[in-house]
Scaffold this motif. Sequence first.
Motif, PDB file in Angstrom:
ATOM      1  N   UNK A  46       7.369   8.079  -3.936  1.00  0.00           N
ATOM      2  CA  UNK A  46       8.293   7.010  -3.562  1.00  0.00           C
ATOM      3  C   UNK A  46       7.526   5.903  -2.837  1.00  0.00           C
ATOM      4  N   UNK A  47       7.854   4.661  -3.162  1.00  0.00           N
ATOM      5  CA  UNK A  47       7.222   3.524  -2.499  1.00  0.00           C
ATOM      6  C   UNK A  47       8.285   2.479  -2.159  1.00  0.00           C
ATOM      7  N   UNK A  48       8.010   1.723  -1.101  1.00  0.00           N
ATOM      8  CA  UNK A  48       8.826   0.548  -0.801  1.00  0.00           C
ATOM      9  C   UNK A  48       8.552  -0.497  -1.874  1.00  0.00           C
ATOM     10  N   UNK A  49       9.523  -1.374  -2.097  1.00  0.00           N
ATOM     11  CA  UNK A  49       9.339  -2.398  -3.113  1.00  0.00           C
ATOM     12  C   UNK A  49      10.129  -3.637  -2.726  1.00  0.00           C
ATOM     13  N   UNK A  50       9.818  -4.720  -3.430  1.00  0.00           N
ATOM     14  CA  UNK A  50      10.606  -5.947  -3.333  1.00  0.00           C
ATOM     15  C   UNK A  50      10.803  -6.496  -4.736  1.00  0.00           C
ATOM     16  N   UNK A  51      12.039  -6.852  -5.081  1.00  0.00           N
ATOM     17  CA  UNK A  51      12.403  -7.434  -6.373  1.00  0.00           C
ATOM     18  C   UNK A  51      12.528  -8.930  -6.176  1.00  0.00           C
ATOM     19  N   UNK A  52      11.772  -9.716  -6.940  1.00  0.00           N
ATOM     20  CA  UNK A  52      11.816 -11.173  -6.790  1.00  0.00           C
ATOM     21  C   UNK A  52      12.783 -11.839  -7.765  1.00  0.00           C
ATOM     22  N   UNK A  97      -5.116  -8.380  -4.720  1.00  0.00           N
ATOM     23  CA  UNK A  97      -5.574  -8.077  -3.367  1.00  0.00           C
ATOM     24  C   UNK A  97      -4.719  -8.851  -2.379  1.00  0.00           C
ATOM     25  N   UNK A  98      -4.822  -8.526  -1.116  1.00  0.00           N
ATOM     26  CA  UNK A  98      -4.047  -9.267  -0.107  1.00  0.00           C
ATOM     27  C   UNK A  98      -4.463 -10.731  -0.068  1.00  0.00           C
ATOM     28  N   UNK A 106       4.204 -11.809   0.064  1.00  0.00           N
ATOM     29  CA  UNK A 106       3.903 -10.900   1.165  1.00  0.00           C
ATOM     30  C   UNK A 106       4.934 -10.998   2.275  1.00  0.00           C
ATOM     31  N   UNK A 107       5.363 -12.193   2.581  1.00  0.00           N
ATOM     32  CA  UNK A 107       6.369 -12.393   3.630  1.00  0.00           C
ATOM     33  C   UNK A 107       7.703 -11.767   3.231  1.00  0.00           C
ATOM     34  N   UNK A 108       8.120 -11.954   1.975  1.00  0.00           N
ATOM     35  CA  UNK A 108       9.390 -11.392   1.511  1.00  0.00           C
ATOM     36  C   UNK A 108       9.327  -9.863   1.461  1.00  0.00           C
ATOM     37  N   UNK A 116       4.378  -4.594   6.866  1.00  0.00           N
ATOM     38  CA  UNK A 116       3.534  -5.553   6.161  1.00  0.00           C
ATOM     39  C   UNK A 116       2.200  -4.918   5.795  1.00  0.00           C
ATOM     40  N   UNK A 117       2.001  -4.539   4.526  1.00  0.00           N
ATOM     41  CA  UNK A 117       0.746  -3.923   4.107  1.00  0.00           C
ATOM     42  C   UNK A 117      -0.466  -4.815   4.355  1.00  0.00           C
ATOM     43  N   UNK A 118      -0.263  -6.129   4.423  1.00  0.00           N
ATOM     44  CA  UNK A 118      -1.385  -7.039   4.665  1.00  0.00           C
ATOM     45  C   UNK A 118      -1.991  -6.817   6.043  1.00  0.00           C
ATOM     46  N   UNK A 119      -1.205  -6.242   6.949  1.00  0.00           N
ATOM     47  CA  UNK A 119      -1.683  -5.990   8.314  1.00  0.00           C
ATOM     48  C   UNK A 119      -2.094  -4.544   8.518  1.00  0.00           C
TER      49      UNK A 119
END
Length: 156
Positions: A46-52, A97-98, A106-108, A116-119
């Motif tokens: 399972x992973x977090x996701x965002x749908x654009x 990549x980030x 990334x913000x959304x 925030x995976x970028x951090x």
Amino acid sequence: MTAVDSQPSGPRSPEQRKREALERLAGDNDVWVATADATGEPCLVPLAFWWDGETVWLSTRDTNPTGRNLCASGRVRLCFGHSRDVVLVHGTARTLTREELPAEVGDAFAAKDGWDPREDHPSYVFFQVTPQVLQAWGTVPEMAGRTLMRDGKWLV
């Protein structure tokens, strides 16, 4: 009560299933992600996701099995919902990549998930999954006509 539980009788229309699938993509928190390595060894997480609105964004380490599989093949299956109200997406994944990731994506992603995976650890990368096939069904009566998207084009 789910949409399937509340059905008076018979299967939902393809239009209703599309609408409810899009609601699930916009509102669910996590998705089951299925990949395989070059030998066919499966991996399901399972992973977090965002749908654009057109693609699904995932993030995981490029050093774990899911990340390695996505980087190598770009093939993925995503499963939203539960066994009596499922949205299944067969897609292709592009690795970013980030540094390559658009800031607004990334913000959304971070706003939706609260993380925030970028951090996080530098091995985190992002995957933009473009749906090729999308199927949605609840119970056996909805198996016929469950394919709502084919070759990346909505059929409904």
